[in-house]
Design a protein around this motif. Structure first.
Motif, PDB file in Angstrom:
ATOM      1  N   VAL A 236       0.836  -1.209   0.000  1.00  0.00           N
ATOM      2  CA  VAL A 236       0.000   0.000   0.000  1.00  0.00           C
ATOM      3  C   VAL A 236       0.869   1.256   0.000  1.00  0.00           C
ATOM      4  N   ILE A 237       1.947   1.241   0.794  1.00  0.00           N
ATOM      5  CA  ILE A 237       2.860   2.395   0.823  1.00  0.00           C
ATOM      6  C   ILE A 237       3.513   2.585  -0.544  1.00  0.00           C
ATOM      7  N   GLU A 238       3.950   1.487  -1.152  1.00  0.00           N
ATOM      8  CA  GLU A 238       4.579   1.570  -2.480  1.00  0.00           C
ATOM      9  C   GLU A 238       3.626   2.208  -3.491  1.00  0.00           C
ATOM     10  N   GLU A 239       2.338   1.879  -3.393  1.00  0.00           N
ATOM     11  CA  GLU A 239       1.372   2.346  -4.383  1.00  0.00           C
ATOM     12  C   GLU A 239       0.808   3.731  -4.084  1.00  0.00           C
ATOM     13  N   HIS A 240       0.653   4.062  -2.798  1.00  0.00           N
ATOM     14  CA  HIS A 240      -0.075   5.282  -2.441  1.00  0.00           C
ATOM     15  C   HIS A 240       0.741   6.309  -1.665  1.00  0.00           C
ATOM     16  N   GLY A 241       1.971   5.982  -1.286  1.00  0.00           N
ATOM     17  CA  GLY A 241       2.766   6.932  -0.522  1.00  0.00           C
ATOM     18  C   GLY A 241       2.705   6.648   0.966  1.00  0.00           C
TER      19      GLY A 241
END
Length: 234
Positions: A37-42
Protein backbone atom coordinates in the motif's frame (compact mmCIF):
# COMPACT_ATOMS: atom_id res chain seq x y z
CA UNK A 1 17.60 -34.41 54.28
CA UNK A 2 15.49 -35.23 51.25
CA UNK A 3 15.02 -32.41 48.74
CA UNK A 4 11.82 -31.82 46.88
CA UNK A 5 12.01 -31.88 43.12
CA UNK A 6 10.61 -28.94 41.21
CA UNK A 7 7.42 -29.68 39.30
CA UNK A 8 7.81 -30.57 35.66
CA UNK A 9 6.54 -27.73 33.49
CA UNK A 10 3.47 -28.66 31.47
CA UNK A 11 4.10 -29.59 27.87
CA UNK A 12 3.19 -26.98 25.29
CA UNK A 13 -0.26 -27.42 23.87
CA UNK A 14 0.07 -28.34 20.18
CA UNK A 15 -2.98 -26.30 19.36
CA UNK A 16 -1.43 -23.23 21.00
CA UNK A 17 1.80 -23.69 19.03
CA UNK A 18 -0.12 -23.99 15.77
CA UNK A 19 -2.15 -20.90 16.64
CA UNK A 20 1.01 -18.90 17.37
CA UNK A 21 2.39 -19.90 13.99
CA UNK A 22 -0.83 -18.84 12.32
CA UNK A 23 -0.73 -15.47 14.08
CA UNK A 24 2.89 -14.90 13.04
CA UNK A 25 2.05 -15.68 9.41
CA UNK A 26 -1.02 -13.46 9.56
CA UNK A 27 1.02 -10.61 11.01
CA UNK A 28 3.64 -11.04 8.27
CA UNK A 29 0.88 -10.95 5.64
CA UNK A 30 -0.38 -7.67 7.10
CA UNK A 31 3.10 -6.13 7.02
CA UNK A 32 3.57 -7.24 3.40
CA UNK A 33 0.19 -5.69 2.55
CA UNK A 34 1.16 -2.45 4.32
CA UNK A 35 4.40 -2.25 2.31
CA UNK A 36 2.46 -2.76 -0.93
CA UNK A 37 0.00 0.00 0.00
CA UNK A 38 2.86 2.39 0.82
CA UNK A 39 4.58 1.57 -2.48
CA UNK A 40 1.37 2.35 -4.38
CA UNK A 41 -0.08 5.28 -2.44
CA UNK A 42 2.77 6.93 -0.52
CA UNK A 43 3.50 7.27 3.17
CA UNK A 44 0.14 8.67 4.30
CA UNK A 45 -1.80 5.41 4.43
CA UNK A 46 -4.70 4.23 6.55
CA UNK A 47 -5.33 0.97 8.35
CA UNK A 48 -8.45 0.64 6.25
CA UNK A 49 -6.30 0.50 3.10
CA UNK A 50 -4.29 -2.35 4.60
CA UNK A 51 -7.48 -4.16 5.55
CA UNK A 52 -8.91 -3.64 2.07
CA UNK A 53 -5.76 -5.09 0.53
CA UNK A 54 -6.21 -8.22 2.66
CA UNK A 55 -10.01 -8.23 2.27
CA UNK A 56 -10.58 -8.32 6.00
CA UNK A 57 -12.44 -5.97 8.37
CA UNK A 58 -10.33 -3.13 9.79
CA UNK A 59 -10.50 -4.43 13.41
CA UNK A 60 -8.79 -7.66 12.30
CA UNK A 61 -5.61 -5.70 11.55
CA UNK A 62 -5.59 -4.13 15.00
CA UNK A 63 -5.91 -7.54 16.64
CA UNK A 64 -2.27 -8.16 15.74
CA UNK A 65 -0.85 -4.78 16.84
CA UNK A 66 -1.09 -2.55 19.92
CA UNK A 67 -2.43 0.48 18.08
CA UNK A 68 -1.25 2.53 15.13
CA UNK A 69 2.17 3.40 16.56
CA UNK A 70 2.98 -0.29 17.07
CA UNK A 71 1.81 -1.04 13.52
CA UNK A 72 4.00 1.72 12.04
CA UNK A 73 7.02 0.53 14.04
CA UNK A 74 6.49 -3.03 12.80
CA UNK A 75 6.19 -1.82 9.19
CA UNK A 76 9.48 0.09 9.48
CA UNK A 77 11.27 -2.92 10.95
CA UNK A 78 9.86 -5.04 8.11
CA UNK A 79 11.13 -2.56 5.50
CA UNK A 80 14.56 -2.43 7.15
CA UNK A 81 14.92 -6.19 7.06
CA UNK A 82 14.13 -6.13 3.35
CA UNK A 83 16.78 -3.45 2.74
CA UNK A 84 19.42 -5.19 4.84
CA UNK A 85 18.77 -8.50 3.05
CA UNK A 86 19.91 -6.79 -0.17
CA UNK A 87 22.68 -4.62 1.27
CA UNK A 88 24.57 -6.74 3.79
CA UNK A 89 25.68 -9.44 1.31
CA UNK A 90 27.41 -6.68 -0.71
CA UNK A 91 29.58 -5.72 2.27
CA UNK A 92 31.86 -8.70 1.78
CA UNK A 93 35.39 -8.57 0.33
CA UNK A 94 35.22 -9.47 -3.34
CA UNK A 95 37.02 -8.08 -6.39
CA UNK A 96 38.81 -4.74 -6.12
CA UNK A 97 38.18 -2.12 -3.46
CA UNK A 98 36.40 -0.02 -6.09
CA UNK A 99 34.17 -2.98 -7.03
CA UNK A 100 33.21 -3.57 -3.41
CA UNK A 101 32.49 0.09 -2.63
CA UNK A 102 30.61 0.74 -5.84
CA UNK A 103 28.58 -2.45 -5.43
CA UNK A 104 27.43 -1.58 -1.91
CA UNK A 105 26.61 2.03 -2.77
CA UNK A 106 24.84 1.06 -5.98
CA UNK A 107 22.72 -1.45 -4.08
CA UNK A 108 21.73 1.12 -1.43
CA UNK A 109 21.00 3.98 -3.82
CA UNK A 110 19.25 1.63 -6.24
CA UNK A 111 16.97 0.33 -3.48
CA UNK A 112 16.02 3.87 -2.50
CA UNK A 113 15.32 4.86 -6.10
CA UNK A 114 13.12 1.79 -6.59
CA UNK A 115 11.31 2.30 -3.27
CA UNK A 116 11.14 6.08 -2.63
CA UNK A 117 7.96 5.84 -0.55
CA UNK A 118 9.45 3.12 1.67
CA UNK A 119 12.56 5.24 2.24
CA UNK A 120 10.43 8.26 3.17
CA UNK A 121 8.38 6.11 5.53
CA UNK A 122 11.58 4.92 7.22
CA UNK A 123 13.06 8.39 7.66
CA UNK A 124 9.78 9.82 8.98
CA UNK A 125 10.01 7.80 12.19
CA UNK A 126 9.56 9.64 15.49
CA UNK A 127 13.07 9.99 17.04
CA UNK A 128 11.76 8.47 20.29
CA UNK A 129 9.87 5.59 18.69
CA UNK A 130 10.83 1.94 18.68
CA UNK A 131 11.33 2.00 14.91
CA UNK A 132 13.79 4.88 15.24
CA UNK A 133 15.80 2.56 17.45
CA UNK A 134 15.48 -0.15 14.80
CA UNK A 135 16.80 2.28 12.18
CA UNK A 136 19.77 3.07 14.40
CA UNK A 137 20.24 -0.65 14.91
CA UNK A 138 20.32 -1.18 11.14
CA UNK A 139 23.05 1.46 10.82
CA UNK A 140 24.92 -0.32 13.60
CA UNK A 141 24.71 -3.62 11.71
CA UNK A 142 26.01 -2.04 8.52
CA UNK A 143 28.73 -0.10 10.33
CA UNK A 144 29.61 -3.12 12.42
CA UNK A 145 30.04 -5.35 9.38
CA UNK A 146 32.24 -2.72 7.72
CA UNK A 147 34.21 -2.27 10.93
CA UNK A 148 34.84 -6.03 11.15
CA UNK A 149 36.07 -6.05 7.55
CA UNK A 150 38.38 -3.08 8.13
CA UNK A 151 39.59 -4.44 11.47
CA UNK A 152 40.53 -7.78 9.92
CA UNK A 153 42.49 -6.01 7.17
CA UNK A 154 44.30 -3.73 9.64
CA UNK A 155 45.17 -6.51 12.03
CA UNK A 156 46.87 -8.44 9.21
CA UNK A 157 49.32 -5.52 8.98
CA UNK A 158 49.82 -5.33 12.73
CA UNK A 159 47.72 -2.16 13.07
CA UNK A 160 45.35 -1.56 16.00
CA UNK A 161 41.92 -2.98 15.12
CA UNK A 162 40.25 -0.19 17.10
CA UNK A 163 41.04 2.25 14.29
CA UNK A 164 38.48 0.46 12.10
CA UNK A 165 35.30 1.41 13.94
CA UNK A 166 35.43 5.23 13.55
CA UNK A 167 36.42 4.80 9.90
CA UNK A 168 33.48 2.47 9.20
CA UNK A 169 30.83 4.46 11.04
CA UNK A 170 32.10 7.72 9.60
CA UNK A 171 31.55 6.34 6.10
CA UNK A 172 28.07 5.06 6.98
CA UNK A 173 27.11 8.47 8.37
CA UNK A 174 28.52 10.25 5.33
CA UNK A 175 26.61 8.04 2.86
CA UNK A 176 23.41 8.34 4.87
CA UNK A 177 23.68 12.14 5.01
CA UNK A 178 24.34 12.51 1.28
CA UNK A 179 21.45 10.18 0.38
CA UNK A 180 18.97 11.92 2.68
CA UNK A 181 19.96 15.31 1.28
CA UNK A 182 19.56 14.00 -2.27
CA UNK A 183 16.10 12.57 -1.60
CA UNK A 184 14.99 15.85 0.00
CA UNK A 185 16.10 17.81 -3.09
CA UNK A 186 16.64 15.34 -5.98
CA UNK A 187 18.50 17.64 -8.37
CA UNK A 188 20.99 14.90 -9.33
CA UNK A 189 20.40 11.53 -10.97
CA UNK A 190 20.97 8.34 -9.00
CA UNK A 191 24.00 7.62 -11.21
CA UNK A 192 25.53 10.98 -10.30
CA UNK A 193 24.93 10.37 -6.60
CA UNK A 194 26.43 6.88 -6.85
CA UNK A 195 29.51 8.36 -8.57
CA UNK A 196 29.98 11.08 -5.94
CA UNK A 197 29.58 8.62 -3.07
CA UNK A 198 31.87 6.01 -4.61
CA UNK A 199 34.66 8.51 -5.28
CA UNK A 200 34.31 10.09 -1.83
CA UNK A 201 34.36 6.80 0.07
CA UNK A 202 37.32 5.53 -1.98
CA UNK A 203 39.20 8.76 -1.26
CA UNK A 204 38.57 8.27 2.46
CA UNK A 205 39.79 4.68 2.28
CA UNK A 206 42.92 5.55 0.30
CA UNK A 207 43.71 8.51 2.54
CA UNK A 208 43.44 6.42 5.70
CA UNK A 209 45.48 3.63 4.11
CA UNK A 210 48.30 6.07 3.24
CA UNK A 211 48.32 7.50 6.75
CA UNK A 212 48.69 3.97 8.17
CA UNK A 213 51.22 2.88 5.53
CA UNK A 214 48.89 0.15 4.26
CA UNK A 215 49.32 -0.77 0.55
CA UNK A 216 45.71 -0.21 -0.45
CA UNK A 217 44.24 1.67 -3.42
CA UNK A 218 40.92 1.56 -5.22
CA UNK A 219 42.35 -0.86 -7.80
CA UNK A 220 43.75 -3.29 -5.24
CA UNK A 221 42.22 -6.76 -5.34
CA UNK A 222 41.07 -7.38 -1.78
CA UNK A 223 42.10 -11.04 -1.81
CA UNK A 224 45.62 -9.99 -2.84
CA UNK A 225 45.90 -7.60 0.12
CA UNK A 226 44.95 -10.36 2.51
CA UNK A 227 47.38 -12.78 0.90
CA UNK A 228 50.28 -10.26 0.99
CA UNK A 229 49.60 -9.47 4.62
CA UNK A 230 49.62 -13.17 5.53
CA UNK A 231 52.95 -13.66 3.75
CA UNK A 232 54.45 -10.66 5.55
CA UNK A 233 53.36 -12.01 8.93
CA UNK A 234 54.66 -15.55 8.24
Amino acid sequence: MTGTSSPTPPAADGRSTRWNGHKARRRADMLDAAVTVIEEHGTDISVQQIADRLRVPRPVVYRHFDGRADLDDAIRRHILESLLAELLPRLRPDGTMKDAVRGAISTYVGWIERHPHLHRFLTAADPHSESSGALAGARDRIGGQLADLFAESLSRFGIDRNRARPMAFGMVGFVDGVVNSWRAAPTLTSEQVEGILTESVLALLEGNARSLDVPLTRDTVIADVIARAEVARA
